[in-house]
Scaffold this motif. Structure first.
Motif, PDB file in Angstrom:
ATOM      1  N   SER A  86      -0.281   9.512   5.331  1.00  0.00           N
ATOM      2  CA  SER A  86      -1.579   8.843   5.111  1.00  0.00           C
ATOM      3  C   SER A  86      -1.708   7.554   5.925  1.00  0.00           C
TER       4      SER A  86
ATOM      5  N   ASP B 108      -2.908   6.848   8.888  1.00  0.00           N
ATOM      6  CA  ASP B 108      -4.206   6.578   9.537  1.00  0.00           C
ATOM      7  C   ASP B 108      -5.167   5.927   8.543  1.00  0.00           C
ATOM      8  N   ARG B 109      -5.150   6.466   7.326  1.00  0.00           N
ATOM      9  CA  ARG B 109      -6.069   5.982   6.303  1.00  0.00           C
ATOM     10  C   ARG B 109      -5.672   4.550   5.883  1.00  0.00           C
TER      11      ARG B 109
ATOM     12  N   ARG C 232      -6.582   1.880   8.428  1.00  0.00           N
ATOM     13  CA  ARG C 232      -7.991   1.684   8.775  1.00  0.00           C
ATOM     14  C   ARG C 232      -8.444   0.261   8.371  1.00  0.00           C
ATOM     15  N   THR C 233      -8.013  -0.159   7.150  1.00  0.00           N
ATOM     16  CA  THR C 233      -8.422  -1.485   6.655  1.00  0.00           C
ATOM     17  C   THR C 233      -7.980  -2.589   7.630  1.00  0.00           C
TER      18      THR C 233
ATOM     19  N   TYR D  15       1.221   5.761  14.199  1.00  0.00           N
ATOM     20  CA  TYR D  15      -0.163   5.259  14.212  1.00  0.00           C
ATOM     21  C   TYR D  15      -0.312   4.251  15.360  1.00  0.00           C
TER      22      TYR D  15
ATOM     23  N   ASP E  75       0.838  -1.204   0.000  1.00  0.00           N
ATOM     24  CA  ASP E  75       0.000   0.000   0.000  1.00  0.00           C
ATOM     25  C   ASP E  75       0.871   1.252   0.000  1.00  0.00           C
TER      26      ASP E  75
END
Ligand code: ADP
Length: 465
Positions: free
Chosen positions: A68, A70-71, A74-75, A97, A54
């Protein structure tokens, strides 16, 4: 002993049981922790690989991955939902995070310099956790992922299982104690029986015996105990018999002394009177003299008995022919006085090992008794013969004979079948006691067979085997 064994075995069993439960619970805990460890490592690997993919995609699009995070995460946080585990991502030594973590996380570990190698550590506390931390491969080496596995469920399941095991152990203990007690009762029963049998013997119940069952060691102990009890009983009976014989001897002896002494005293008192007719005076002195002579011979015989008991005779080879010749010389006159035929017979020369003087006393006593019991014109036969290795000497008469009951007593001191008759014939009742003593000293056996009114045979068996 039983109590001590009971408590010792119970304590040993308690220690053994609890150790086993402890070991079993540790094995269970270990396997649970291993399973959690494997799961955490697998999850860490999958999430780290996917996250790197990712991050690469973002960087290619010109978006800095760190911003990014946190984003991106999330998954994965969503993926972990429903579990108590947590995730954290570090960048350049700082957490950038953190998901909802079961516990506060420590600072990210400094770069270990071990590249892809992951750190796994177990953190005790509330809740206990397993931490898996690994930094990413280059060019992402500034990033690191922490997977925090919650051990709370595994540990509490283990605690529960452990408590159930200890509870089961506590329930098993009384059952075990009951069966152990029954088993020890069974095991110690022979000992209890031996103890009570010996107590009964100590109280004087010498007939007490133990039951012998089977062929094991306990049966052998019981058998030996019974043999011992049998020996003790035999010895006690023998001692009682000896004591009874001694008492009887004393009773008879005092009786034998009292009667003539009273009579002698009476006659002497009568003689003291001045007016005793000459005829009576003669009769009185005659009686006193005969009673004194009887007492004298009794004293000699008692002395003979004491000598027999206390001294062993000098042994020599005794020719039976010589023994018979000496006896014939002495008894011939007495037999002739009563008109009895006395005969001696032996097939060939026979030799006896013993003391000639004592053997003469023995033989002459038996002949004397036979003569006393025989009517005139009858015959008394004395004969000797070999029988196997033994030598037999018999004195046979056809006199008054005896009943079986009388026969069983004639060797007792002072016993006389007919007291009046024996007294009149000068008997003391000690003759056969002396004969028995001499026979025993010569390892010989003296027995009698007799029929009332038909006669008696006295038999001496000299064992030579
Ligand atoms: P005693 O001095 O009276 O002869 P013994 O001890 O020699 O004593 O004998 C015991 C008793 O046994 C005698 O009094 C007699 O009654 C009996 N006896 C012994 N031998 C004979 C025999 N051959 N025939 C009958 N009775 C006998």
């Amino acid at each position: 002993m039983k109590k001590r064994t009971f408590f010792a075995v119970l304590i040993l069993f308690l220690i053994f049981l609890n150790s086993m439960i402890l070991i079993a619970s540790l094995v269970i805990l270990n396997s649970k922790l291993s399973a959690v460890r494997e799961r955490c490592l697998a999850e860490h690997y999958v999430i780290a690989s996917s996250l790197i993919g990712d991050m690469q995609a973002l960087e290619q699009r010109g978006i800095p991955a760190a911003e990014s995070m946190d984003r991106l995460m999330r998954t994965y946080t969503h993926y972990l939902q429903g579990r108590e585990d947590g995730l954290a991502v570090a960048f350049s030594g700082e957490w950038i995070y953190r998901s909802a973590l079961p516990r506060e996380v420590p600072n990210p570990p400094p770069d270990t310099g071990h590249g892809q190698e992951r750190l796994v550590c177990l953190e005790d506390g509330t809740p206990p956790v397993l931490l898996v931390y690994g930094s990413f491969p280059a060019p992402w080496q500034d990033y690191g992922l922490l997977y925090m596995g919650n051990l709370d469920e595994a540990v509490s399941t283990w605690r529960h299982t452990k408590n159930i095991l200890f509870l089961a152990g506590a329930l098993v203990m009384p059952v075990m104690a009951f069966f152990l007690f029954q088993f020890l009762n069974l095991l110690f029963r022979p000992l209890a029986q031996i103890s009570s049998a010996s107590a009964r013997i100590a109280e004087g119940n010498y007939k007490s015996r133990l039951p012998v069952q089977g062929k094991d060691e306990v049966a052998s102990v019981a058998h030996n105990f019974n043999l011992m009890a049998q020996q003790v009983e035999a010895q006690i009976l023998q001692l009682q018999d000896i004591a009874r014989q001694k008492q009887q001897f004393i009773d008879n002896f005092s009786h034998e002394l009292r009667i003539p002494l009273t009579a002698i005293y009476g006659y002497a008192e009568y003689l003291q009177k001045a007016s005793v007719p000459e005829e009576d005076r003669y009769e009185c002195t005659q009686f006193i003299m005969s009673e004194c002579s009887r007492l004298q011979s009794m004293a000699y015989q008692l002395l003979d008995m004491a000598l027999l008991r206390n001294s062993a005779p000098e042994e020599e080879d005794c020719d039976v022919a010589e023994l018979f010749a000496g006896s014939e010389k002495l008894m011939h006159v007495r037999a002739a006085e009563k008109g009895i035929r006395l005969s001696y017979a032996m097939p060939r020369s026979l030799l006896l090992r013993g003391n000639m003087d004592q053997l003469s006393i023995l033989l002459n006593n038996l002949i004397d008794n036979a003569l006393k019991a025989s009517p005139p014109e009858s015959e008394v036969r004395v004969r000797a013969r070999p029988e196997g290795a033994d030598i037999i000497i018999e004195v046979e008469d056809h006199g008054i004979g005896m009943e079986p009951e009388q026969l069983s007593h004639i060797k007792e001191a002072f016993y006389r079948v007919d007291k009046g008759r024996s007294r009149a014939l000068g008997g003391t009742g000690l003759g056969l006691s002396i004969c028995e003593g001499i026979a025993q000293l010569h390892q010989a056996e003296l027995t009698f067979s007799s029929r009332k009114g038909e006669g008696t045979t006295a038999r001496l068996r000299f064992f030579r085997g």
